[in-house]
Structures are given as structure tokens and as C-alpha cells.
Design a protein around this motif. Structure first.
Motif, short mmCIF file in Angstrom:
data_model
loop_
_atom_site.label_atom_id
_atom_site.label_comp_id
_atom_site.label_asym_id
_atom_site.label_seq_id
_atom_site.Cartn_x
_atom_site.Cartn_y
_atom_site.Cartn_z
N LEU A 1 -93.42 58.76 -15.55
CA LEU A 1 -92.46 57.85 -16.18
C LEU A 1 -92.74 57.66 -17.66
O LEU A 1 -91.85 57.24 -18.42
CB LEU A 1 -92.46 56.50 -15.47
N ASN A 2 -93.94 57.97 -18.09
CA ASN A 2 -94.30 57.83 -19.51
C ASN A 2 -94.26 59.16 -20.26
O ASN A 2 -94.63 59.21 -21.44
CB ASN A 2 -95.70 57.21 -19.63
N LEU A 3 -93.79 60.20 -19.59
CA LEU A 3 -93.68 61.49 -20.28
C LEU A 3 -92.66 61.41 -21.41
O LEU A 3 -91.59 60.82 -21.26
CB LEU A 3 -93.24 62.58 -19.30
N LYS A 4 -92.99 62.03 -22.52
CA LYS A 4 -92.03 62.19 -23.60
C LYS A 4 -91.23 63.47 -23.35
O LYS A 4 -91.67 64.33 -22.58
CB LYS A 4 -92.74 62.26 -24.94
N PRO A 5 -90.05 63.62 -23.95
CA PRO A 5 -89.29 64.87 -23.78
C PRO A 5 -90.15 66.09 -24.12
O PRO A 5 -90.95 66.07 -25.05
CB PRO A 5 -88.13 64.70 -24.76
N PHE A 6 -89.98 67.12 -23.33
CA PHE A 6 -90.69 68.39 -23.47
C PHE A 6 -92.20 68.24 -23.24
O PHE A 6 -93.02 68.84 -23.92
CB PHE A 6 -90.39 69.05 -24.82
N THR A 7 -92.54 67.44 -22.25
CA THR A 7 -93.92 67.36 -21.76
C THR A 7 -93.89 67.35 -20.23
O THR A 7 -92.85 67.09 -19.62
CB THR A 7 -94.64 66.11 -22.26
#
Length: 365
Positions: free
Chosen positions: A170-176
Motif C-alpha cells: 500500500l506504500n509502494l510508489k508508482p513503478f515500484t
């Protein structure tokens, strides 16, 4: 006989219209392509993209290998666990063999996702060059891949994520991406909406698919995927680019890692020559100003002298209510062109994609 994903029976159970797509039996839609498009723009949908080719790369020289193989520079993601990079893989003439995403997992481990229709030539090209760097190439045919996309996608999928991965995902940034032994979760997609692309075993996929549908995440077919990606300004390999087109000719200059100047990637000399002379064709966005629908291969006239290009992808945009397209045109800067539709030349506005992002128009109509 065509290949089938681990979810083929699930598609049939949802009344999918199944078509041949790159040698795979895949769902075109589940009743209404138009409704499915709007669901992804306004709510949440799930795509079976298990036909995509997942490749794991391992070896002491894997970074060096990828710096040579790919037009973008993987040093941008080295040391950033889970970070993804979009790039093209080129031939010696600078033509695009494929566009792909590569993920950094560890110093000697990367994961790559390439297109389904280009699987055979991609693997042959990768393996040919990997051998010079002692890099192992493993196709992950044991994995299924699902794309959960839409403004409500993350909220709806949250309860289905395993406890150990939930907060990280849920804390992933875009493109991770993040992963454990069972799930690989990436905050990526091909729709212009938020969401995840999730890889999991073929054995796990049917139950996970059922759980997604039970969470009111609707099944979405390849038809809506195409209109969504065009609205989002994302190229389709084989239509908007191919082995005779360079990134500079495909509105993908931003994917070229020019620095450092001494990095010698395949096709670099051709791209540098194109960049220097500026005389290459260009890929632009179009919005039709009259009646009709823009379709692939329609002629596009750029001046009174008869100079012309061609539509590469075109469709009616369900979100905008107008017809949109990509077109490859002769070198130049354009504001308006004319498209030949049923022997009539209809004016079209030249725009810079994307057309739609996060459900909202990105252009003035």
C-alpha cells in the motif's frame, strides 16, 4: 492449438468472448467492451495478462549486460530494490525489438516483462547476448499475471493482500514492486489509472481471481485494455512501433538513457545520428474535429503538397466522446492535419499524448 492461461476456464464461466491474441486464447470482453472501459475509469477492474512473458535474469555481470541490451540505463534503478524501469530493446539499426519493463531485485537479479506476441524473438535476442555476459535467462512459465486497475482498485484489493505484504504494497510508489515467496506486487499498469500488477503461481491464480470478483472488481477484456491504453497515451507494439521504427520516431525519446556518453548500448550510433539531423518521422496524437472514427492505416495529409503519414492506432474515446489516434507523420511540427475517412479529408487536431489520465482529460477539445 492456442495457448491458454491458468484462468481460461474462469473466463468461460464469466461468459467471455474469447479470441486469438498472439497465439493465446484470450478474453476480448465479457459482454460490453464499452461498459468495461468505463468501469476501469470510474471503479475497478481486473485483467488477465498471464500471456505476457516474464523473464528472470541472474549473473555477476547482469547490470553490465542490461546496460548494453537496453536503450534506457538500468543504473537509474540499481540499488533501489523493487524499482522498475520502462525501456526499449533495440536492434543494431535502432529499431524496436520490443518495449518492456525491468525490475531491480538484487545486485545480480532482475525481472523483465516483455510482450506476448514477441516472445520467441525476444527470448532469442536476450539469450544471444546474455551468453556473452554469462547471464542466466529463465522464463517464468509457472507464473500468472493479473492487472487490477481503476480509482477504487487499491481500496478494493487491500483486504485480499497477505498481512506480511499489505503495508509495504500500500506504500509502494508508482513503478515500484514488493514481493514474498508467493506474490510479486508492482504498482504499474497499462490503463492510465492507479492499481497493481500481480504475479503469482498458476495454481494460486484461479482462487485469487475469484476473490477479486467477489470483492466487486469486474473482469475486463483486451478490447477495453486497448481503448484505455490509447487514451492514456501508451504505445502498442506492432501498431505504434516495431523493428523498423526507432524510439525517436515513436514518441519514446524519454526512454533513451543518453548519459553516460560512453555507455555503448545496441543501436546507439543510429539514434545519435537521428537526433543530430532531426529528419526522422514523428509519432503524434490526433483528435478528430469532424464526424467519423479514426482507425489504423488511414492516410493523414499534412500539407497541400500531398505530404502524408498514417494512423498507427485509432479509436473512439469512451471517456472523451471523440475519436482519437496516434499517427506517424513526416518530420515537422504540426497543429492540424487532415485524415482520409471514406474518401473525405476530415480535419484533426494534433495534440501531445496522453489524452486521459486518472479519469480526466489531459487535452483541450
Amino acid at each position: 492449438m492456442n495457448k491458454r492461461t491458468a484462468l481460461y476456464e474462469k473466463h468461460l464461466a464469466s461468459n467471455a468472448k474469447v479470441i486469438d491474441f498472439g497465439g493465446w486464447d484470450m478474453p476480448l470482453h465479457y459482454g460490453s467492451q464499452l461498459n468495461e472501459h468505463h468501469i476501469v475509469r470510474k471503479d475497478a477492474g481486473v485483467f488477465d495478462v498471464s500471456h505476457m512473458t516474464v523473464v528472470d535474469l541472474n549473473g555477476e555481470r547482469v547490470i553490465e549486460f542490461l546496460q548494453y541490451l537496453l536503450a534506457n540505463n538500468v543504473s537509474k534503478i540499481v540499488g533501489k530494490t523493487g524499482k522498475a524501469l520502462y525501456t526499449c530493446m533495440l536492434n543494431e539499426k535502432g529499431g524496436i525489438i520490443d518495449d518492456l519493463i525491468v525490475y531491480y531485485q538484487a545486485e545480480q537479479e532482475f525481472r523483465m516483462v516483455v510482450n506476448a506476441a514477441t516472445r520467441d524473438k525476444d527470448l532469442a535476442w536476450i539469450e544471444q547476448h546474455a551468453s556473452n555476459f554469462a547471464v542466466s535467462v529463465t522464463e517464468r512459465t509457472d507464473l500468472a499475471m493479473l492487472a487490477i486497475q481503476g480509482p477504487q482498485a487499491i481500496e478494493k484489493i487491500t483486504p485480499l493482500l497477505p498481512d506480511a505484504l499489505r503495508d509495504t504494497a500500500l506504500n509502494l510508489k508508482p513503478f515500484t514492486a514488493c514481493w514474498d515467496d508467493n506474490l510479486f506486487i508492482a504498482r504499474t499498469g497499462y490503463t492510465g489509472e492507479d492499481g497493481f500488477e500481480i504475479m503469482l503461481s498458476n495454481e494460486q491464480a484461479p482462487a485469487f481471481w475469484d476473490a477479486l470478483l467477489n470483492a466487486n472488481i469486474a473482469p475486463i477484456g483486451l478490447g477495453a485494455r486497448d481503448t484505455l491504453r490509447l487514451e492514456a497515451g501508451m504505445n502498442l507494439y506492432g501498431s505504434d512501433m516495431g523493428e523498423t521504427d526507432t524510439p525517436l520516431e515513436s514518441n519514446l525519446a524519454w526512454t533513451i538513457g543518453w548519459k553516460p556518453a560512453e555507455r555503448n548500448f545496441i543501436g546507439r550510433d543510429v539514434l545519435e545520428a537521428q537526433k543530430a539531423n532531426g529528419e526522422h518521422s514523428v509519432l503524434v496524437g490526433l483528435v478528430l474535429k469532424g464526424k467519423g472514427v479514426l482507425r489504423g492505416h488511414q492516410a493523414v495529409y499534412v500539407d497541400e503538397a500531398g505530404g502524408k503519414g498514417e494512423i498507427t492506432s485509432g479509436t473512439y474515446s469512451p471517456t472523451l466522446g471523440v475519436s482519437i489516434a496516434f499517427a506517424r507523420l513526416p518530420a515537422g511540427v504540426y497543429e492540424e492535419v487532415k485524415v482520409e475517412i471514406r474518401n473525405k479529408q476530415i480535419p484533426a487536431q494534433v495534440v501531445k499524448p496522453p489524452f486521459v489520465r486518472h479519469g480526466k482529460a489531459c487535452i483541450d477539445i
